[in-house]
Design an enzyme around this catalytic site. Sequence first.
Site, PDB file in Angstrom:
ATOM      1  CB  SER A 109      -1.254   0.133   1.297  1.00 35.99           C
ATOM      2  OG  SER A 109       0.115   0.055   2.421  1.00 35.99           O
ATOM      3  CG  HIS A 149      -4.142  -0.420  -2.716  1.00 34.82           C
ATOM      4  ND1 HIS A 149      -4.518   1.249  -2.239  1.00 34.82           N
ATOM      5  CD2 HIS A 149      -3.435  -1.009  -1.036  1.00 34.82           C
ATOM      6  CE1 HIS A 149      -4.275   1.066  -1.465  1.00 34.82           C
ATOM      7  NE2 HIS A 149      -4.012   0.264  -0.245  1.00 34.82           N
ATOM      8  CE  LYS A 159      -7.289   0.651   0.767  1.00 34.54           C
ATOM      9  NZ  LYS A 159      -7.966   1.455   1.655  1.00 34.54           N
TER      10      LYS A 159
HETATM   11  C1  LIG Z   1      -3.410  -3.197   1.885  1.00 41.15           C
HETATM   12  C2  LIG Z   1      -4.833  -2.432   2.726  1.00 41.15           C
HETATM   13  N1  LIG Z   1      -5.091  -3.586   3.229  1.00 41.15           N
HETATM   14  C3  LIG Z   1      -6.833  -3.275   4.016  1.00 41.15           C
HETATM   15  C4  LIG Z   1      -6.392  -2.045   4.535  1.00 41.15           C
HETATM   16  C5  LIG Z   1      -8.479  -1.656   5.029  1.00 41.15           C
HETATM   17  O1  LIG Z   1      -8.915  -2.053   4.122  1.00 41.15           O
HETATM   18  P1  LIG Z   1      -9.905  -0.549   4.812  1.00 41.15           P
HETATM   19  O2  LIG Z   1     -10.374   0.640   4.746  1.00 41.15           O
HETATM   20  O3  LIG Z   1     -11.275  -1.007   3.849  1.00 41.15           O
HETATM   21  O4  LIG Z   1     -10.815  -0.998   6.134  1.00 41.15           O
HETATM   22  C6  LIG Z   1      -6.092  -1.556   3.368  1.00 41.15           C
HETATM   23  C7  LIG Z   1      -6.757   0.152   3.589  1.00 41.15           C
HETATM   24  O5  LIG Z   1      -6.026   1.454   4.458  1.00 41.15           O
HETATM   25  C8  LIG Z   1      -4.918  -1.253   3.046  1.00 41.15           C
HETATM   26  O6  LIG Z   1      -4.307  -0.777   2.207  1.00 41.15           O
END
Ligand SMILES: Cc1ncc(COP(=O)(O)O)c(C=O)c1O
Length: 382
Positions: A182, A210, A240
């Site tokens: 991320s 992502h 996203k």
């Molecule tokens: C790699 C990754 N996993 C999980 C999440 C969490 O997802 P959510 O925003 O649906 O809680 C994010 C979001 O920031 C992320 O970047």
Amino acid sequence: MNSLDRFAQDKLTTLEETHLRRSLVDSFREDGVWIERSGKRLLSFSCNDYLNLTHHPRVKAAAAAAIEMHGAGAGASRLVTGNHPLFAQLEARLAKLKETEAACIFGSGYLANAGIVPVIVGEGDLLLIDELSHSCLWAGSQLSRASVQTFRHNDLAHVEELLTQHRSEYRHTLIVTDGVFSMDGDLAPLAELGALARAHDAWLMSDDAHGLGVLAEGRGAVFATGTKAPVDLQMGTLSKALGSYGGYLCASQPVIDLIKTRARTLIYSTGLPPASVAAALAALDIIESDPALTARPLANAQAFTRALNLPLAQSPIVPVVLGDEMRALEAQQILEREGFLVTAIRPPTVPAGTARLRLAFTAAHPEGEVARLASVIRERIL
Ligand SMILES: Cc1ncc(COP(=O)(O)O)c(C=O)c1O
């Protein structure tokens, strides 16, 4: 001041002194890319709305229709009365897209990871995690009570070494990693990790937050090489590229059945609002019918990395690592004066000494603005 307030104030002062205090800024998102903040209109390179679907008329209309039909909230946990019929539709669609037998929707991506991992491994089990995995994979790992060992980022030799040394000491072993990292935008070697997992009777889980919607015609990082990588647990988020909110797991039927009866963040948390599920369904319709749209965020990211002679982008996320927190904050201000919103990312979100600009490219970023952003960064920041 009482001792609690003094504790909070002392912590805040330390964060302030080290340039690590964070604050919330009112942000009025006009559409998929433009944001108004403190009276200024800025082109955002910090939203994960890769396909600009948060504001797509069909997505918004689907959400509004779901509110009319099913109400604003789910009213209870899915395991009680909150399981409105849109869940089954979305789970079937995600399972099909990800080529798994079944799927399970959670309240968010964070809740998904915090809930899934402790169902799959516990005391007496081993969990191997990439050092740059997202915070919520760490949260799930820590909640699981498994023995957690970190492997160096994308280092297959290190994973193999840990499996060879330790696999036999534990009942079960789970390997977890982001599919697209991320804060760095690079991809995990999922095919190779899957092969290692198979060879050592371990299981592999990847977080495709992502990748969904923007890699492999929208199918995500597991399909990025052209064939499906052997990933047992494909987790991701609706928040996203799908422009909505919520998390999911795609896996085999027995695994999903187990998750639905054991994951604490599913059982003890209210089901997602119908509008979020309906919006995600409409977003999937758009993604599946428009492969050219899904390719645009990566194309924009690659145009940017070419312009700056950076390694070619592998995903819509491109880091410009500056090192020092102050330098990253100053770069954010320079860009803001030029009409761009690019949030500085500082530790602990990224390792100490790697504060950075993290750019997220979307389908709707105008080509000319991508080129102008690259030249401002080249001339004023690097
Ligand atoms: C790699 C990754 N996993 C999980 C999440 C969490 O997802 P959510 O925003 O649906 O809680 C994010 C979001 O920031 C992320 O970047």
